[in-house]
Design an enzyme around this catalytic site. Structure first.
Site, mmCIF file in Angstrom:
data_model
loop_
_atom_site.group_PDB
_atom_site.id
_atom_site.type_symbol
_atom_site.label_atom_id
_atom_site.label_comp_id
_atom_site.label_asym_id
_atom_site.label_seq_id
_atom_site.Cartn_x
_atom_site.Cartn_y
_atom_site.Cartn_z
ATOM 1 N N ASP A 1 4.667 22.543 -19.007
ATOM 2 C CA ASP A 1 4.129 23.103 -20.255
ATOM 3 C C ASP A 1 5.002 22.029 -21.427
ATOM 4 O O ASP A 1 6.201 21.713 -21.342
ATOM 5 C CB ASP A 1 4.576 24.530 -20.152
ATOM 6 C CG ASP A 1 3.858 25.212 -21.337
ATOM 7 O OD1 ASP A 1 2.998 24.609 -22.162
ATOM 8 O OD2 ASP A 1 4.036 26.380 -21.662
ATOM 9 N N ASN B 1 -7.621 27.062 -19.168
ATOM 10 C CA ASN B 1 -7.478 25.902 -20.102
ATOM 11 C C ASN B 1 -8.875 25.669 -20.420
ATOM 12 O O ASN B 1 -9.068 24.802 -21.255
ATOM 13 C CB ASN B 1 -6.766 24.666 -19.061
ATOM 14 C CG ASN B 1 -5.380 25.031 -19.099
ATOM 15 O OD1 ASN B 1 -4.727 24.485 -18.115
ATOM 16 N ND2 ASN B 1 -4.649 25.850 -20.301
HETATM 17 C C1 FPP Z 1 0.474 22.278 -20.863
HETATM 18 O O1 FPP Z 1 1.010 21.903 -21.773
HETATM 19 C C2 FPP Z 1 0.046 21.135 -20.110
HETATM 20 C C3 FPP Z 1 -1.282 21.163 -19.424
HETATM 21 C C4 FPP Z 1 -2.325 21.977 -19.624
HETATM 22 C C5 FPP Z 1 -1.799 19.963 -18.818
HETATM 23 C C6 FPP Z 1 -0.632 19.204 -17.869
HETATM 24 C C7 FPP Z 1 -1.263 17.937 -17.410
HETATM 25 C C8 FPP Z 1 -0.310 16.808 -17.158
HETATM 26 C C9 FPP Z 1 0.837 16.844 -17.395
HETATM 27 C C10 FPP Z 1 -1.271 15.576 -16.963
HETATM 28 C C11 FPP Z 1 -0.857 14.756 -15.867
HETATM 29 C C12 FPP Z 1 -1.149 15.770 -14.659
HETATM 30 C C13 FPP Z 1 -1.364 14.938 -13.535
HETATM 31 C C14 FPP Z 1 -1.187 15.798 -12.370
HETATM 32 C C15 FPP Z 1 -2.009 13.589 -13.308
HETATM 33 P P1 FPP Z 1 0.334 22.280 -23.173
HETATM 34 O O2 FPP Z 1 -0.641 21.347 -23.772
HETATM 35 O O3 FPP Z 1 -0.181 23.653 -23.117
HETATM 36 O O4 FPP Z 1 1.459 22.209 -24.214
HETATM 37 P P2 FPP Z 1 1.790 23.166 -25.668
HETATM 38 O O5 FPP Z 1 2.156 24.454 -25.103
HETATM 39 O O6 FPP Z 1 2.995 22.573 -26.100
HETATM 40 O O7 FPP Z 1 0.592 23.092 -26.314
#
Ligand code: FPP
Length: 246
Positions: free
Chosen positions: A24, A72
């Protein structure tokens, strides 16, 4: 709990850990720099690559990553499409490295809603890396714990209705066998980055006895050293599984 202390080397008996991670903070990391959210996800993917490579040194045999939840899809089309192409690119670019490093990659979650091309790539990488056994990388895509339990319950109900399974044979072990994670041991540890302290529908059944560690580090800043520090804290905790230690 503080996460900023350097840690000693891990004892060798912890070479077989299953660590699950809620990655996250990509969006906030990018926003803090005035960049689009996708830049944070791209940096996050680099962190995934580094962490996978470091697993043998960290004593992690099974690494399970929450990449895209059933919730998501509520994000903008641009972000959802961007994440999907990032996953596809990761699979294509990392295939050779995974084979070199002995990484077996599998995906959990409901694939029926994924783009057929991405679903095809997932089938391909699962076959391509099926012979590897050093690190088991499991990526949760379109995954939700409640969705997984609903799908498993429907499958059990079908098998009972069609006489393949007796109701009295539906035990905890049977339920585990019907889950997407049937090939995995339960996680020893669940880590969530970015300071949030929620479970967010991740491995609801499997994490019944797991330890949880929440770190303020945003995922794009999460390095193998961050994990080493967390593992050291984890190993200092006593795990009793509901019993009593004498
Ligand atoms: C949550 O952070 C993250 C995600 C929904 C996506 C996770 C994906 C990756 C790390 C990309 C690569 C993964 C692989 C397996 C290649 P957020 O966007 O919700 O962060 P925020 O809470 O700060 O908005």
């Amino acid at each position: 709990m503080s996460f900023d202390q350097p840690t000693p080397d891990l004892p060798p008996e912890h070479g077989n850990l299953h660590v699950a991670v809620i990655m996250d903070g990509n969006g906030r990391w990018a926003k803090n720099r005035g960049w689009p959210r996708l830049v944070g996800h791209r940096k996050g993917a680099e962190r995934v690559r580094e962490l996978v490579a470091a697993c043998p040194d960290l004593g992690i045999r099974h690494l399970t990553l929450y990449a895209f939840s059933t919730e998501n899809w509520k994000r903008t089309t641009e972000e959802v499409m961007g994440l999907m192409s990032l996953f596809a690119r990761y699979i294509k670019r990392e295939a050779a490295r995974m084979n070199r490093e002995g990484v077996r990659m599998r995906v959990i979650g409901d694939r029926s809603r994924l783009d057929p091309k991405l679903a095809g790539l997932i089938d391909w990488i699962e076959q391509e890396t099926a012979g590897n056994d050093t690190v088991h990388l499991t990526v949760a895509m379109n995954y939700g714990g409640r969705d997984e339990l609903s799908r498993a319950t429907r499958a059990i109900a079908r098998d009972v209705a069609e006489g393949r399974l007796a109701p009295e044979d539906v035990t905890e072990a049977t339920i585990s066998d019907y889950l997407d994670t049937s090939f995995l041991p339960d996680p020893d540890l669940v880590v969530r980055s970015s300071g949030e302290t929620r479970v967010s529908n991740f491995l609801l059944w499997q994490a019944a006895y797991s330890e949880y560690v929440f770190t303020p580090v945003l995922w794009p800043d999460f390095t193998p050293d961050t994990m080493r520090t967390i593992l050291d804290k984890f190993q200092a905790r006593e795990r009793r599984f509901g019993g009593v230690t004498v």
